[in-house]
Enzyme design. Sequence first.
Site, PDB file in Angstrom:
ATOM      1  N   PRO A 119      -3.019  -4.152   2.043  1.00  0.00           N
ATOM      2  CG  PRO A 119      -4.876  -5.344   2.724  1.00  0.00           C
ATOM      3  CD  PRO A 119      -3.339  -5.507   2.405  1.00  0.00           C
ATOM      4  CB  THR A 120      -2.480  -2.579   6.632  1.00  0.00           C
ATOM      5  OG1 THR A 120      -1.241  -2.545   6.462  1.00  0.00           O
ATOM      6  CG2 THR A 120      -2.955  -4.273   6.489  1.00  0.00           C
ATOM      7  CB  CYS A 121      -3.920   2.640   7.251  1.00  0.00           C
ATOM      8  SG  CYS A 121      -5.484   2.468   6.260  1.00  0.00           S
ATOM      9  CG  ASP A 122       2.639   0.568   9.076  1.00  0.00           C
ATOM     10  OD1 ASP A 122       3.540   0.840   8.532  1.00  0.00           O
ATOM     11  OD2 ASP A 122       2.373   0.158  10.164  1.00  0.00           O
ATOM     12  CG  ASN A 142      -5.815  -0.870   8.871  1.00  0.00           C
ATOM     13  OD1 ASN A 142      -5.089  -0.730   7.986  1.00  0.00           O
ATOM     14  ND2 ASN A 142      -5.831  -0.273   9.688  1.00  0.00           N
TER      15      ASN A 142
END
Length: 376
Positions: A322-325, A366
């Site tokens: 789910p993270t923004c990476d 995050n």
Amino acid sequence: MTARIREFLKQRTDDGPCLVVDLDVVRENYLNFAKALADTKVFYAVKANPAPEILRLLAGLGCCFDVASVAEAEAALAAGAPPERISYGNTIKKETEIAAAFGLGIGLFAVDCEAEVEKVKRAAPGSRVICRIHCDGSGAEWPLSRKFGCEPAYAADILEFAHKQGLVPHGVSFHVGSQQHNVEAWDRALASTAAVFRACAERGIVLAMVNLGGGFPARYVRKTPKLESYGRAIFRALRKHFGNAIPETIVEPGRGLVGNAGMIEAEVVLIAKRSPEDDVRWVYLDIGKFLGLAETIGESIRYPIRTTKDRDQTAPCIIAGPTCDSVDVLYEKTPYPLPVSLAIGDKVLIEAAGAYTATYSSVGFNGYPPLRQYVI
Ligand SMILES: *Cc1c(COP(=O)(O)O)cnc(C)c1O
């Protein structure tokens, strides 16, 4: 999934991904090691899962511990292991860390070069040292590369140097690579080890112990040989290279002791198609590389993932966290088959997740908290 884990998950009311470890499975694994590798002491590699409940259980069963830091040594001591049952197996230690471990009563250290021997001599005088030799790690899904271990032909020099520094050259260690599928992987390392024993004997140094390392697999998607097959192959190799003079042996399983004892419950956050005709869906979970599944790096470890809809028809999916990476993608090179009926909000179970997950979770990337762990 064990009945105890199923019952625990049914009662669970909190939200977010969690790891549940069943101590009964850890106990069974420990007893299996004792059976499959008779006359070989088990040193649990604490880094695989340092949960205090696991350490206490193992300490109570008579298990020894392989630690990589002072904090891990303190955790093993707190669990009830006396310092004589602890080996400091990390070859990369600060002198202050060696001194602290020595202060705790630990007297067995791994080294793989002369500079490390000098540190042990200054910070832990008179201790026993084990020289780690390099293994190429082929056949392993999570190889340990060239980072650790000297060339085998150099080991006798290092052990002789240790002897001259007033330390006790105790033996040789190696690690054939983690999640090792080839039961014969120990053979070559033991050939090298026997050569080190002979080279030392010629210099008047009698070594006592072989540390056979870890590498014993957990069952993920790919089938693995049984522990007994490893035990038999290792014993054959010991006989072949040491004849009737088989030295004292120890193993340091991490994954093999706790991997199959844990299961992660996670949830589907989003299922996306990138174009109407796209037949590979992106499935985003509330867990990923930063929240405990770091060993999916390079898609090395392929976890069994179960859903409540596993009887339905499946289609290939790309699974991501789910993270923004953008590195937070678990399986893409080899897409993962999941039920076409899988829906947002469904729970998924990630099996054999007891090793190298909770401690690999980031502290708050995050804003996600570290992976929660329940030991039951
Ligand atoms: C990590 C490690 C182990 C455990 O390896 P597994 O493959 O998980 O069994 C054992 N010994 C040492 C020195 C290690 O670094």
